[in-house]
Structure formats: C-alpha cells, structure tokens
Design a protein around this motif. Structure first.
Motif, PDB file in Angstrom:
ATOM      1  N   ASP A 171       0.855  -1.432  -0.160  1.00  0.00           N
ATOM      2  CA  ASP A 171       0.395  -0.096   0.219  1.00  0.00           C
ATOM      3  C   ASP A 171       0.417   1.762   0.045  1.00  0.00           C
ATOM      4  O   ASP A 171       0.257   2.738  -0.772  1.00  0.00           O
ATOM      5  CB  ASP A 171      -1.437   0.681   1.086  1.00  0.00           C
ATOM      6  CG  ASP A 171      -1.618  -1.141   1.140  1.00  0.00           C
ATOM      7  OD1 ASP A 171      -2.314  -1.452   0.103  1.00  0.00           O
ATOM      8  OD2 ASP A 171      -2.307  -1.709   2.119  1.00  0.00           O
ATOM      9  N   VAL A 174       2.248   1.861  -3.500  1.00  0.00           N
ATOM     10  CA  VAL A 174       1.829   1.939  -4.418  1.00  0.00           C
ATOM     11  C   VAL A 174       0.953   3.600  -4.349  1.00  0.00           C
ATOM     12  O   VAL A 174       0.639   4.297  -5.566  1.00  0.00           O
ATOM     13  CB  VAL A 174      -0.069   1.428  -3.782  1.00  0.00           C
ATOM     14  CG1 VAL A 174      -0.718   2.064  -5.356  1.00  0.00           C
ATOM     15  CG2 VAL A 174       0.162   0.067  -5.384  1.00  0.00           C
ATOM     16  N   LYS A 175       1.193   4.224  -2.770  1.00  0.00           N
ATOM     17  CA  LYS A 175       0.703   5.583  -2.800  1.00  0.00           C
ATOM     18  C   LYS A 175       2.071   5.944  -3.327  1.00  0.00           C
ATOM     19  O   LYS A 175       1.524   7.437  -4.481  1.00  0.00           O
ATOM     20  CB  LYS A 175       0.721   5.418  -1.215  1.00  0.00           C
ATOM     21  CG  LYS A 175       0.497   7.367  -0.913  1.00  0.00           C
ATOM     22  CD  LYS A 175      -0.061   7.375   0.730  1.00  0.00           C
ATOM     23  CE  LYS A 175      -0.269   9.008   0.417  1.00  0.00           C
ATOM     24  NZ  LYS A 175       1.100  10.271  -0.215  1.00  0.00           N
ATOM     25  N   GLU A 178       2.225   6.501  -7.277  1.00  0.00           N
ATOM     26  CA  GLU A 178       1.809   7.367  -8.526  1.00  0.00           C
ATOM     27  C   GLU A 178       2.530   9.347  -7.900  1.00  0.00           C
ATOM     28  O   GLU A 178       2.260   9.497  -8.792  1.00  0.00           O
ATOM     29  CB  GLU A 178       0.238   7.314  -7.892  1.00  0.00           C
ATOM     30  CG  GLU A 178      -0.972   8.154  -7.897  1.00  0.00           C
ATOM     31  CD  GLU A 178      -1.308   7.403  -9.738  1.00  0.00           C
ATOM     32  OE1 GLU A 178      -1.833   8.728  -9.854  1.00  0.00           O
ATOM     33  OE2 GLU A 178      -0.472   6.430 -10.343  1.00  0.00           O
ATOM     34  N   ASN A 202      -3.546  -6.257  -4.383  1.00  0.00           N
ATOM     35  CA  ASN A 202      -3.896  -4.772  -4.570  1.00  0.00           C
ATOM     36  C   ASN A 202      -4.889  -4.498  -5.786  1.00  0.00           C
ATOM     37  O   ASN A 202      -4.220  -5.062  -7.224  1.00  0.00           O
ATOM     38  CB  ASN A 202      -2.528  -4.031  -4.111  1.00  0.00           C
ATOM     39  CG  ASN A 202      -3.606  -2.512  -4.188  1.00  0.00           C
ATOM     40  OD1 ASN A 202      -3.771  -2.055  -4.678  1.00  0.00           O
ATOM     41  ND2 ASN A 202      -2.585  -1.543  -2.647  1.00  0.00           N
ATOM     42  N   PRO A 203      -6.339  -3.800  -5.636  1.00  0.00           N
ATOM     43  CA  PRO A 203      -6.897  -3.424  -6.948  1.00  0.00           C
ATOM     44  C   PRO A 203      -6.153  -2.491  -7.708  1.00  0.00           C
ATOM     45  O   PRO A 203      -6.399  -2.952  -9.087  1.00  0.00           O
ATOM     46  CB  PRO A 203      -8.376  -3.365  -6.539  1.00  0.00           C
ATOM     47  CG  PRO A 203      -8.400  -3.922  -4.961  1.00  0.00           C
ATOM     48  CD  PRO A 203      -7.037  -4.353  -4.454  1.00  0.00           C
ATOM     49  N   GLY A 204      -5.735  -1.401  -7.546  1.00  0.00           N
ATOM     50  CA  GLY A 204      -4.971  -0.746  -8.558  1.00  0.00           C
ATOM     51  C   GLY A 204      -3.468  -0.885  -8.786  1.00  0.00           C
ATOM     52  O   GLY A 204      -3.078  -0.101  -9.133  1.00  0.00           O
ATOM     53  N   GLU A 206      -2.007  -3.104 -10.749  1.00  0.00           N
ATOM     54  CA  GLU A 206      -2.014  -3.415 -12.227  1.00  0.00           C
ATOM     55  C   GLU A 206      -1.434  -2.687 -12.943  1.00  0.00           C
ATOM     56  O   GLU A 206      -1.099  -1.897 -13.860  1.00  0.00           O
ATOM     57  CB  GLU A 206      -2.581  -4.825 -12.164  1.00  0.00           C
ATOM     58  CG  GLU A 206      -2.365  -5.115 -14.022  1.00  0.00           C
ATOM     59  CD  GLU A 206      -2.849  -6.333 -14.087  1.00  0.00           C
ATOM     60  OE1 GLU A 206      -2.709  -7.137 -15.767  1.00  0.00           O
ATOM     61  OE2 GLU A 206      -3.659  -6.725 -13.718  1.00  0.00           O
ATOM     62  N   SER A 207      -2.927  -1.458 -12.696  1.00  0.00           N
ATOM     63  CA  SER A 207      -3.148  -0.246 -13.705  1.00  0.00           C
ATOM     64  C   SER A 207      -1.882   0.842 -13.300  1.00  0.00           C
ATOM     65  O   SER A 207      -1.719   1.921 -14.181  1.00  0.00           O
ATOM     66  CB  SER A 207      -4.131   0.350 -13.265  1.00  0.00           C
ATOM     67  OG  SER A 207      -4.675   0.535 -11.963  1.00  0.00           O
ATOM     68  N   ARG A 208      -1.529   0.787 -12.691  1.00  0.00           N
ATOM     69  CA  ARG A 208      -0.045   1.376 -12.499  1.00  0.00           C
ATOM     70  C   ARG A 208       1.138   1.431 -13.317  1.00  0.00           C
ATOM     71  O   ARG A 208       2.441   2.066 -12.478  1.00  0.00           O
ATOM     72  CB  ARG A 208       0.234   1.938 -10.663  1.00  0.00           C
ATOM     73  CG  ARG A 208      -0.787   2.342 -10.140  1.00  0.00           C
ATOM     74  CD  ARG A 208      -1.100   2.395  -8.187  1.00  0.00           C
ATOM     75  NE  ARG A 208      -1.571   3.575  -7.930  1.00  0.00           N
ATOM     76  CZ  ARG A 208      -3.167   3.594  -8.025  1.00  0.00           C
ATOM     77  NH1 ARG A 208      -3.234   2.294  -8.411  1.00  0.00           N
ATOM     78  NH2 ARG A 208      -3.931   4.754  -6.763  1.00  0.00           N
TER      79      ARG A 208
END
Length: 308
Positions: A171, A174-175, A178, A202-204, A206-208
């Motif tokens: 987490d 990920v933060k 971005e 973590n759902p977000g 792959e899109s990152r």
C-alpha cells in the motif's frame, strides 16, 4: 559512478549511477531525430540476446522524450511519462540486468535526476511490529528518489495474506509510485505465475504499471549465443566439439522442460565450470601452447554434472 556489486546479506545495493511557432528553428542543444537517436538504444542493448519487446518499449520512451523537447521549443505542452515497470520471467532471463541497464539509460536521457539503482527485498521493506513497515518502506523510497527502485521476487510482499505487514508495504509503494512518479521509477520483478497472483493482491496495482514485460525463456540458439559471448568475455573459445556437445545438451534439457531451469544462469555455470576443469587439465598435461590456454574442449564441459 559506482557499480552494482550484487545483492548480499540483506543489504540494499546502490549504483551511483514565448516564441512564434511559425518561426521555430531547432536549437543546437536538441538532438536531431535524423542523426540519432534510436541507434543509441540498439547500442546500449546490443549485448542482450532477444528481448525485442523491451527494446521496442525503450525506443518508444526515448522517442517521446526527444519529441517533447521539440514541443517545448514550440511552446507546446509536454507531459511527464509514468515509467514504472513490471517484469515477469523465469530465473536467468535477465530481469535484474535489464533493470540496471534501464537506470543507466534513464540517467543518460535525463529522465531521472540521479539515475542511481537501488535493489531491495522484503526484509528491507517489511517490519516486525505495527507501524514499522510504512517507516521502512518510506525510507527505501526516499533513498531511491531520482532513480530506479528494483524489487525482485516482489510477490514475497504478499505471501502472508491480508494480516501480514507486507500488505502495508504494498500500500505504501502504491501511494508513492503515484505521488512521486515524476522522479522515481519502480520496477517489480518475479516469476510469471507468482507475479500474476501478486497483481490481484491490490486492486489498483496492475494499472499503475504502464509497462508489463514478459521475459521469455531462451531457445537453444539463443543460449548458445550467450555461451559464446560468456566464453569470449573471459577470453576463451569453445571448440567445435564443445559447441556440438553443449547444443545437444541444451536441446535435451529444454525438452525436459524443468520448472527450475535457470536459462542464462545455467549456461554461465556450465562455462565457469568448464574453465575450472580446463585449468586442471592443462596443469596435469604439464605442457601446453598459447592456443591450449584459450580453447575449451568437450571434455572440459563435463555436462553429466548437475548445474543450477
């Protein structure tokens, strides 16, 4: 710039590495598209066997950087690219080596302010107590700012499930990937199946990663090319007999499709073992020519031995 010395003892390794648009004329400090540029990528990756998709992606990034320079001269808007990457591949397919090379290229392109390379693992990011993980992860990210942060076997962060502190590390990553994408490139790497499962954690996540690259296993011809290059780098040559034996051995090995086959790493172990056996053979002969000193024979390969 200091060189990478490999990952040891849980340590983090660092490589210190307004104008009228109609009157536009290129300035001398901007590289010309005609003279340059994509040849630079070919040169930097000339020693890498295969990896066509990777080279294509790096060329696209480089071309965008150069065209953005032209756009700025015209007063047009340019945008900073998000360059985080995810590598999926079996052992010995070059993931770590490529990540190091990318750090160097991004430094040369002025994409990153420092272009250094930091390699970290679970122990560097995950703490043992509540609150410790976020602090450790942020510290590693801070060291990586301006460069590339590479985490191999990234799925180890999710191995403990929802209650494990590894989730907090993910987490936090990920933060920051971005928030800090202007001057930080995060590269996560690992085996294909395990990385696919990791992306669901973590759902977000792959899109990152706009660049998800698969490092294919090498074919026999590619492994032979790698073997030849490894021998040449060490100033040795493989005899015709040795080449024939190694090619047959690799063909049989790939036919078995072992799950833990280590690709280029396997070939490196074969070549280094052959060099040691070659040295023993020459000392026992007690007489040898300059040609003997550089020629690895079929007997030196000892392909019935186990390699990993």
């Amino acid at each position: 710039m200091a060189q990478v010395q490999g990952y040891k003892n849980g340590k983090i390794n660092i490589i210190l590495q307004d104008r009228d648009k109609s009157d536009y004329q290129p300035t001398s400090n901007v590289k010309s598209i005609e003279n340059s540029p994509l040849k630079l990528i070919e040169h930097e990756f000339s020693s890498f066997v295969g990896m066509k998709n990777l080279k294509t992606s790096i060329k696209e990034i480089y071309a965008t950087i150069l065209i953005n320079e032209k756009r700025r001269e015209l007063g047009l808007r340019d945008s900073k690219q998000v360059l985080h990457m995810l590598f999926k591949g079996n052992p010995g397919t070059g993931k770590t080596t490529v990540a190091r090379k990318i750090a160097k290229i991004y430094r040369d392109m002025n994409i990153l302010s420092k272009g250094h390379f930091i390699e970290a693992e679970r122990a560097d990011l995950v703490g043992e107590y509540i609150g410790q993980t976020a602090q450790k992860t942020r510290a590693v990210i801070q060291k990586a700012m301006g460069g590339v942060l590479f985490i191999d076997e990234a799925y180890s962060l999710a191995r403990g499930g929802e209650k494990d502190f590894g989730k907090e590390a993910i987490d936090t990553l990920v933060k920051h990937m971005e928030d800090e994408h202007q001057d930080l490139v995060l590269i996560l790497a690992g085996y294909p199946y395990e990385m696919d499962r990791f992306l669901t954690f973590n759902p977000g996540l792959e899109s990152r990663f706009p660049f998800i690259l698969e490092f294919d296993d090498y074919e026999v011809g590619q492994l032979m090319e790698i073997a030849g290059r490894m021998a040449k780098e060490r100033e040795y040559n493989l005899s015709k007999e040795a080449e024939w034996e190694l090619r047959n051995h690799l063909y049989k090995k790939l036919q078995e499709k072992p799950r833990n086959f280590s690709n280029a790493r396997y070939v490196r172990n074969v070549i280094e073992q052959a060099i040691r056996l070659h040295a023993v053979r020459l000392l026992r002969q007690n007489s040898y020519t300059s040609k003997d000193l550089i020629l690895l024979t079929g007997n030196d390969l000892q392909l019935d031995r186990g390699y990993s």
